[in-house]
Design a protein around this motif. Structure first.
Motif: not given
Length: 214
Positions: A29-31, A34-37, A46-48, A109-112
């Protein structure tokens, strides 16, 4: 090896496999986040901010799961299919699975800022690992799982000062876990997690050439 160990080890492998899968899904999920960001296709991504604390905690849990697995393997001579034994395995491995589910947020996405999530869950995760390790060690002693090394092992251990040093350092993991559980300093937590990871890797490397431990 106890003749019934294979049966109880299958249960152990199933439950520990679920815990490992939960950890790998967290890293996945982290990878993806980061790819989406980087691609800019997801405004919430982008805001996480992921940071280092949560990924390091995930690596720590994975490494400790591996160590726990090896400890259970050393208890293969005393584990059988008694009901109390099965319940004990369920409690310990179930606890590890619960710990694994708390390392990464289900909805990133709930944790910036993942650091905020880390401070919310750290005591449960690290404290849970500490209690499980203590309970496992106590169970091994109570069941008489500890055995004296044979001649080949004793000779290999005596000729391997790195293994002796790494074994002593492994015992420092217990106070390190306690310190990590209650510490509120970011740098201190990172240093403690890196220390525990380093000691476990060092022990695994130094034990490679010792019969029965590799």
């Amino acid at each position: 090896m106890h003749p019934q160990f294979d049966y109880i080890f299958e249960l152990f492998t199933l439950l520990i496999g679920l815990a490992v899968a939960e950890m790998l899904m967290g890293f996945s999920r982290i990878l993806k986040l980061r790819a989406r960001r980087k691609a800019g296709v997801d405004p919430t991504a982008i805001n996480v901010r992921v940071g280092w604390l949560v990924p390091l905690l995930g690596l720590l849990v994975l490494a400790d799961l591996g160590t726990f697995w090896s400890i259970v393997w050393t208890m293969r001579g005393v584990l059988d299919m008694r009901t109390a034994m099965i319940f004990g395995v369920l409690v310990l491995i179930g606890g590890y699975y619960l710990v694994a589910t708390l390392v990464f947020p289900d909805e990133p996405e709930l944790w910036p800022d993942f650091d905020a999530y880390f401070w919310q869950q750290k005591r449960w995760v690290v404290g849970g690992m500490f209690l499980i390790n203590v309970a496992t060690s106590a169970a091994g002693l109570a069941l008489g799982a500890a055995v004296s090394p044979d001649e080949a092992q004793a000779a290999a251990i005596a000729a391997n000062p790195l293994f002796l040093a790494s074994t002593l350092m492994i015992f420092l993991n217990y106070p390190a876990f306690i310190w990590l559980t209650f510490s509120m300093g970011k740098r201190v937590c990172i240093a403690l997690m890196l220390f525990i990871l380093a000691t476990q890797v060092l022990y695994a490397v130094s034990a490679w050439s010792i019969p029965g431990l590799a």
